[in-house]
Design an enzyme around this catalytic site. Structure first.
Site, PDB file in Angstrom:
ATOM      1  N   ASP A  16       0.809  -1.222   0.000  1.00 66.47           N
ATOM      2  CA  ASP A  16       0.000   0.000   0.000  1.00 66.47           C
ATOM      3  C   ASP A  16       0.844   1.275   0.000  1.00 66.47           C
ATOM      4  O   ASP A  16       0.465   2.281   0.577  1.00 66.47           O
ATOM      5  CB  ASP A  16      -0.974   0.010   1.199  1.00 66.47           C
ATOM      6  CG  ASP A  16      -1.746  -1.273   1.260  1.00 66.47           C
ATOM      7  OD1 ASP A  16      -2.258  -1.699   0.205  1.00 66.47           O
ATOM      8  OD2 ASP A  16      -1.827  -1.885   2.342  1.00 66.47           O
ATOM      9  N   ASN A  43      -4.119 -11.147  -3.302  1.00 68.55           N
ATOM     10  CA  ASN A  43      -4.159 -10.519  -1.966  1.00 68.55           C
ATOM     11  C   ASN A  43      -3.772  -9.052  -2.040  1.00 68.55           C
ATOM     12  O   ASN A  43      -4.007  -8.296  -1.109  1.00 68.55           O
ATOM     13  CB  ASN A  43      -3.258 -11.274  -0.975  1.00 68.55           C
ATOM     14  CG  ASN A  43      -1.867 -11.533  -1.520  1.00 68.55           C
ATOM     15  OD1 ASN A  43      -1.612 -11.366  -2.711  1.00 68.55           O
ATOM     16  ND2 ASN A  43      -0.971 -11.951  -0.654  1.00 68.55           N
ATOM     17  N   HIS A  46      -4.074  -2.990  -6.236  1.00 73.51           N
ATOM     18  CA  HIS A  46      -3.398  -1.772  -6.700  1.00 73.51           C
ATOM     19  C   HIS A  46      -4.427  -0.829  -7.315  1.00 73.51           C
ATOM     20  O   HIS A  46      -5.134  -1.190  -8.250  1.00 73.51           O
ATOM     21  CB  HIS A  46      -2.320  -2.105  -7.733  1.00 73.51           C
ATOM     22  CG  HIS A  46      -1.179  -2.884  -7.146  1.00 73.51           C
ATOM     23  ND1 HIS A  46      -0.156  -3.387  -7.887  1.00 73.51           N
ATOM     24  CD2 HIS A  46      -0.915  -3.213  -5.864  1.00 73.51           C
ATOM     25  CE1 HIS A  46       0.697  -4.014  -7.079  1.00 73.51           C
ATOM     26  NE2 HIS A  46       0.251  -3.921  -5.857  1.00 73.51           N
ATOM     27  N   THR A 126      -5.386 -11.472   4.262  1.00 75.45           N
ATOM     28  CA  THR A 126      -6.404 -10.796   3.449  1.00 75.45           C
ATOM     29  C   THR A 126      -7.575 -11.733   3.136  1.00 75.45           C
ATOM     30  O   THR A 126      -8.563 -11.305   2.538  1.00 75.45           O
ATOM     31  CB  THR A 126      -5.796 -10.314   2.119  1.00 75.45           C
ATOM     32  OG1 THR A 126      -5.266 -11.453   1.431  1.00 75.45           O
ATOM     33  CG2 THR A 126      -4.691  -9.297   2.350  1.00 75.45           C
ATOM     34  N   ASP A 285       1.977  15.205  -0.162  1.00 75.59           N
ATOM     35  CA  ASP A 285       0.979  16.200   0.239  1.00 75.59           C
ATOM     36  C   ASP A 285       0.283  15.818   1.547  1.00 75.59           C
ATOM     37  O   ASP A 285      -0.338  16.676   2.182  1.00 75.59           O
ATOM     38  CB  ASP A 285      -0.056  16.386  -0.879  1.00 75.59           C
ATOM     39  CG  ASP A 285      -0.691  15.075  -1.279  1.00 75.59           C
ATOM     40  OD1 ASP A 285       0.058  14.118  -1.594  1.00 75.59           O
ATOM     41  OD2 ASP A 285      -1.932  14.974  -1.253  1.00 75.59           O
TER      42      ASP A 285
HETATM   43  P1  IMP Z   1      -1.829 -12.784   3.128  1.00 75.40           P
HETATM   44  O1  IMP Z   1      -0.825 -12.285   2.148  1.00 75.40           O
HETATM   45  O2  IMP Z   1      -3.243 -12.572   2.680  1.00 75.40           O
HETATM   46  O3  IMP Z   1      -1.540 -14.190   3.557  1.00 75.40           O
HETATM   47  O4  IMP Z   1      -1.693 -11.896   4.458  1.00 75.40           O
HETATM   48  C1  IMP Z   1      -0.516 -11.897   5.270  1.00 75.40           C
HETATM   49  C2  IMP Z   1      -0.209 -10.491   5.788  1.00 75.40           C
HETATM   50  O5  IMP Z   1       0.191  -9.674   4.691  1.00 75.40           O
HETATM   51  C3  IMP Z   1      -1.401  -9.770   6.422  1.00 75.40           C
HETATM   52  O6  IMP Z   1      -0.903  -8.922   7.443  1.00 75.40           O
HETATM   53  C4  IMP Z   1      -1.954  -8.931   5.277  1.00 75.40           C
HETATM   54  O7  IMP Z   1      -2.667  -7.816   5.738  1.00 75.40           O
HETATM   55  C5  IMP Z   1      -0.668  -8.523   4.583  1.00 75.40           C
HETATM   56  N1  IMP Z   1      -0.833  -8.233   3.146  1.00 75.40           N
HETATM   57  C6  IMP Z   1      -0.864  -9.118   2.127  1.00 75.40           C
HETATM   58  N2  IMP Z   1      -0.986  -8.487   0.944  1.00 75.40           N
HETATM   59  C7  IMP Z   1      -0.996  -7.179   1.219  1.00 75.40           C
HETATM   60  C8  IMP Z   1      -1.069  -6.011   0.399  1.00 75.40           C
HETATM   61  O8  IMP Z   1      -1.114  -6.050  -0.835  1.00 75.40           O
HETATM   62  N3  IMP Z   1      -1.071  -4.812   1.061  1.00 75.40           N
HETATM   63  C9  IMP Z   1      -0.973  -4.741   2.401  1.00 75.40           C
HETATM   64  N4  IMP Z   1      -0.890  -5.794   3.201  1.00 75.40           N
HETATM   65  C10 IMP Z   1      -0.907  -7.008   2.610  1.00 75.40           C
HETATM   66 MG    MG Z   2      -2.741  -2.306  -1.781  1.00 73.36          MG
END
Ligand code: IMP
Ligand code: MG
Length: 341
Positions: A16, A43, A46, A126, A285
């Protein structure tokens, strides 16, 4: 910097960071022949603006915004065929999108396992089925894209296409997902995702060797956010997060993201881990409201410039792209030679 060779774009923190916006900008300005998505799978969300619509892409490369760019999903990535086909329909990109034959497929059972017990309660995943699908893949009982009828017309050999494009001296954008600090190997296990998501891992996903990489662009946001469990130094209360205007909601899960000030120590680790050659800094910003929509570095307020200079000194890496607002054009692009350290 010439517009050719392999440019890898990765997140510098916990995901993110605003990669979607930076990649869409690069796609439109640099005209890549090919863009390829690496990383874990759906997961990641974008956010891009395409034909006036805001889309949260979970499977396709963000470079879809450039209609001339061919789109690929690397072999290491997990494919959820429903999400993939939906995004192709939403972006009318069927004719220019391919998925590697060896991508593993996420099935219903994987999503179910990801939404209960340890993964939900302790890790805070996620819930998109990626961890359990990678687990089946490692057990060598997973289903592959080439064996899924729904994907039949999209099957290709991604590594072969990318390496041929590089032989022709074309520009290839490689899109990483998540952030380096969520890496299965290099993050704070077990509060990590189910793969390595540093630049090396992303290159392995798409089948490109280390010597072929020209630029590694690490994306940082001007403050830090994290969703799910795990340490977050300097974490603010939800009230303080809102007060500073840093509140964000997960693009896949809708969860309020935890927030903290920018962390130079973690950023340094990330720069090293990825062998970064350039930095993209987003949401300047949000730290300095006077920087809002500024498109020339000289017009930034002094405080904002000093933050950028400090970052370059601390991280010994040029800050080349700076995001100053939500619009795709709200980006300052600096010459690499303007480095200050
Ligand atoms: P998973 O990848 O869904 O197994 O989640 C494992 C950890 O990675 C959790 O804390 C999720 O919130 C974090 N996570 C996985 N993908 C993202 C992403 O694209 N952005 C932010 N956090 C992510
Ligand atoms: Mg994201």
């Amino acid at each position: 910097m010439e517009n050719n060779g392999c440019w890898v774009i990765v997140g510098g923190a916990f995901g993110d960071e605003g990669k979607g916006k930076i990649i869409s900008y690069l796609a439109l300005k640099k005209n890549p022949a090919i863009a390829v998505r690496g990383g874990v799978g759906p997961n990641a969300g974008h956010t891009i603006v395409y034909n006036g619509r805001t889309l949260k892409l979970r499977m396709l490369p963000c470079a879809v915004v450039n209609e001339k760019t061919q789109l690929f999903v690397g072999a290491g990535v997990l494919v959820d065929p429903e999400v993939f086909l939906k995004e192709i329909a939403e972006t009318s990109s069927s004719a220019r999108t391919k998925v590697d034959r060896n991508c593993a497929v996420i099935e219903k059972k994987h999503v179910e396992i990801d939404r209960e017990g340890h993964l939900k309660e302790v890790i805070g995943t996620t819930g998109t089925g990626t961890g359990p699908a990678n687990s089946d893949r490692i057990l060598r009982i997973g289903k592959l894209a080439k064996d899924d009828d729904r994907l039949k017309s999209y099957i290709d050999n991604t590594s072969c296409r990318i390496n041929s494009a590089l032989d022709r001296k074309e520009l290839v954008l490689v899109e990483g997902t998540q952030g380096s600090l969520l890496s299965l190997y290099h993050g704070d296990y077990p509060y990590v995702t189910s793969k390595d998501v540093s630049a090396s891992g992303i290159c392995s996903d798409i089948g490109v060797g280390p010597k072929r990489v020209k630029e590694v662009l690490v994306v940082f946001k001007s403050y830090t956010t994290r969703v799910g469990s795990g340490a977050l130094e300097g974490e603010l209360s939800p009230e303080e997060t809102v007060k500073r205007g840093w509140q964000e909601y997960g693009s896949v899960t809708g969860r309020l993201r935890r927030a903290a000030p920018f962390n130079f120590k973690l950023a340094k680790e990330s720069i090293t881990l990825n062998s970064a050659t350039q930095i993209a800094l987003t949401k300047l910003d949000s730290l300095f409201p006077e920087a809002s929509s500024v498109r020339e570095f000289e017009r930034l307020p002094e405080k904002a410039k000093n933050f950028v200079f400090e970052m370059e000194m601390e991280l010994s890496t040029p800050v080349v792209y700076i995001g100053t607002g939500p619009d795709a054009e709200d980006i300052i692009e600096r010459k690499v030679e303007s480095r200050t350290w």
